[in-house]
Design a protein around this motif. Structure first.
Motif, PDB file in Angstrom:
ATOM      1  N   LEU A 221      92.395  63.700  21.047  1.00  0.00           N
ATOM      2  CA  LEU A 221      91.832  63.617  19.698  1.00  0.00           C
ATOM      3  C   LEU A 221      91.596  62.187  19.245  1.00  0.00           C
ATOM      4  CD1 LEU A 221      93.763  66.440  17.787  1.00  0.00           C
ATOM      5  CD2 LEU A 221      91.368  66.412  18.482  1.00  0.00           C
ATOM      6  N   ALA A 222      92.332  61.238  19.813  1.00  0.00           N
ATOM      7  CA  ALA A 222      92.153  59.845  19.411  1.00  0.00           C
ATOM      8  C   ALA A 222      90.944  59.194  20.080  1.00  0.00           C
ATOM      9  CB  ALA A 222      93.411  59.037  19.737  1.00  0.00           C
ATOM     10  N   LEU A 223      90.349  59.864  21.067  1.00  0.00           N
ATOM     11  CA  LEU A 223      89.191  59.309  21.752  1.00  0.00           C
ATOM     12  C   LEU A 223      87.944  59.344  20.865  1.00  0.00           C
ATOM     13  CD1 LEU A 223      89.579  61.050  25.239  1.00  0.00           C
ATOM     14  CD2 LEU A 223      90.152  58.666  24.676  1.00  0.00           C
ATOM     15  N   GLU A 224      87.006  58.466  21.142  1.00  0.00           N
ATOM     16  CA  GLU A 224      85.714  58.524  20.470  1.00  0.00           C
ATOM     17  C   GLU A 224      84.967  59.782  20.929  1.00  0.00           C
ATOM     18  OE1 GLU A 224      84.459  56.516  18.126  1.00  0.00           O
ATOM     19  OE2 GLU A 224      86.409  55.513  18.115  1.00  0.00           O
ATOM     20  N   PRO A 225      84.115  60.346  20.080  1.00  0.00           N
ATOM     21  CA  PRO A 225      83.441  61.604  20.436  1.00  0.00           C
ATOM     22  C   PRO A 225      82.705  61.565  21.773  1.00  0.00           C
ATOM     23  CG  PRO A 225      83.137  61.162  18.114  1.00  0.00           C
ATOM     24  CD  PRO A 225      83.832  59.956  18.687  1.00  0.00           C
ATOM     25  N   MET A 226      82.018  60.473  22.078  1.00  0.00           N
ATOM     26  CA  MET A 226      81.263  60.418  23.335  1.00  0.00           C
ATOM     27  C   MET A 226      82.200  60.453  24.540  1.00  0.00           C
ATOM     28  SD  MET A 226      78.106  60.571  22.550  1.00  0.00           S
ATOM     29  CE  MET A 226      77.317  60.139  24.096  1.00  0.00           C
ATOM     30  N   ALA A 227      83.393  59.896  24.383  1.00  0.00           N
ATOM     31  CA  ALA A 227      84.371  59.939  25.469  1.00  0.00           C
ATOM     32  C   ALA A 227      85.010  61.322  25.564  1.00  0.00           C
ATOM     33  CB  ALA A 227      85.446  58.875  25.248  1.00  0.00           C
ATOM     34  N   ARG A 228      85.259  61.925  24.426  1.00  0.00           N
ATOM     35  CA  ARG A 228      85.903  63.240  24.414  1.00  0.00           C
ATOM     36  C   ARG A 228      85.018  64.302  25.070  1.00  0.00           C
ATOM     37  NH1 ARG A 228      87.200  63.003  19.451  1.00  0.00           N
ATOM     38  NH2 ARG A 228      85.834  64.530  18.468  1.00  0.00           N
ATOM     39  N   TYR A 229      83.706  64.156  24.894  1.00  0.00           N
ATOM     40  CA  TYR A 229      82.757  65.143  25.430  1.00  0.00           C
ATOM     41  C   TYR A 229      81.937  64.586  26.592  1.00  0.00           C
ATOM     42  CZ  TYR A 229      83.901  67.929  21.329  1.00  0.00           C
ATOM     43  OH  TYR A 229      84.558  68.664  20.385  1.00  0.00           O
ATOM     44  N   GLU A 230      82.479  63.601  27.282  1.00  0.00           N
ATOM     45  CA  GLU A 230      81.740  62.925  28.341  1.00  0.00           C
ATOM     46  C   GLU A 230      81.235  63.889  29.409  1.00  0.00           C
ATOM     47  OE1 GLU A 230      82.370  59.223  31.500  1.00  0.00           O
ATOM     48  OE2 GLU A 230      84.042  59.951  30.292  1.00  0.00           O
ATOM     49  N   GLN A 231      82.091  64.800  29.858  1.00  0.00           N
ATOM     50  CA  GLN A 231      81.674  65.719  30.921  1.00  0.00           C
ATOM     51  C   GLN A 231      80.575  66.667  30.455  1.00  0.00           C
ATOM     52  OE1 GLN A 231      85.335  67.560  32.297  1.00  0.00           O
ATOM     53  NE2 GLN A 231      85.538  66.040  33.918  1.00  0.00           N
ATOM     54  N   ILE A 232      80.665  67.126  29.219  1.00  0.00           N
ATOM     55  CA  ILE A 232      79.632  68.047  28.708  1.00  0.00           C
ATOM     56  C   ILE A 232      78.296  67.318  28.573  1.00  0.00           C
ATOM     57  CG2 ILE A 232      78.906  69.414  26.714  1.00  0.00           C
ATOM     58  CD1 ILE A 232      81.760  70.280  26.359  1.00  0.00           C
TER      59      ILE A 232
END
Length: 238
Positions: A221-232
């Motif tokens: 949850l602390a990651l930036e959105p682009m990192a959190r959803y990198e694989q998608i």
């Protein structure tokens, strides 16, 4: 609080996680279990008090609160998943998920908070999801409804603290129920999740992370959105 000797109401008690809650409550010695479902004819458990209840019906919720005035623990388990995206999906399906997954627990909590307060405070368990913290392109409606339920859980925990009501949020990935029977991925048993939630009531925990996936998703949850959803994003070619 102790489950043994307690009076408990479980919504969506006719199958899946709800039915397992009923069984585990009986094993732990609950004094009375109200097993609520839209069709009480689908409740197969013995030794329970069937209760007709559609959590999207304000009238039925009010009737349930009047009929079950001895409840000490409310388990908001009823939920649906329609696989509806937010931009292109059917608006009626999006609203249906919000009505069931968010407004259902909200209205149940509003109706039963005075009951719980009169009976010593008790506890509320909300079945949320790790998808309250993560979404997919085709699962936006479900994720949005569960994100709202996460905040419902936090907010009502604060609002009901003065009356001594313990509010538990349960987050999990895939549970081996009909809702995800077509998915080929690791799943936890409904009994494992139900027991973890009941343990939280007895120990005073505020949150249950029911499996490794829930723990993994929360850790991001602390990651930036682009990192959190990198694989998608990568799979989408974005």
């Amino acid at each position: 609080m102790d489950i043994k000797g307690a009076v408990v109401l479980v919504t969506g008690a006719n199958r899946g996680i709800g039915a397992e809650f009923v069984e585990q409550l009986k094993r732990r010695g609950a004094a009375k279990v109200y097993a609520a479902a839209r069709d009480v004819g689908t409740i197969e458990a013995d030794g329970v008090h069937p209760l007709e209840l559609d959590v999207t019906s304000a009238g039925q919720i009010a009737a349930a609160a009047a009929a079950a005035g001895d409840v000490q623990v409310l388990i908001n388990n009823a939920g649906i998943s329609t696989g509806t995206p937010l931009v292109s999906g059917d608006e009626a399906m999006i609203r249906r998920e919000m009505e069931t997954n968010f407004y259902g627990p909200l209205l149940m909590t509003r109706a039963f908070a005075p009951v719980l307060g009169a009976n010593g405070g008790g506890a509320i368990v909300n079945l949320v999801s790790a998808l309250s913290w993560f979404t997919t392109p085709t699962g936006g409606a479900y994720a949005a409804s569960k994100a709202a339920t996460w905040m419902l859980t936090d907010s009502t925990r604060l609002e009901l603290a003065a009356q001594g009501t313990h509010v538990v949020g349960v987050h999990m990935g895939l549970v081996d129920t009909d809702m995800v029977k077509g998915m080929d991925a690791p799943k936890i048993a409904p009994s494992e999740l139900a027991n973890a939630a009941l343990d939280a009531i007895e120990s005073g925990e505020a949150e249950v992370l029911g499996d490794d996936w829930a723990r993994f998703i929360k850790s991001g949850l602390a990651l930036e959105p682009m990192a959190r959803y990198e694989q998608i994003f990568g799979a989408l070619g974005a």
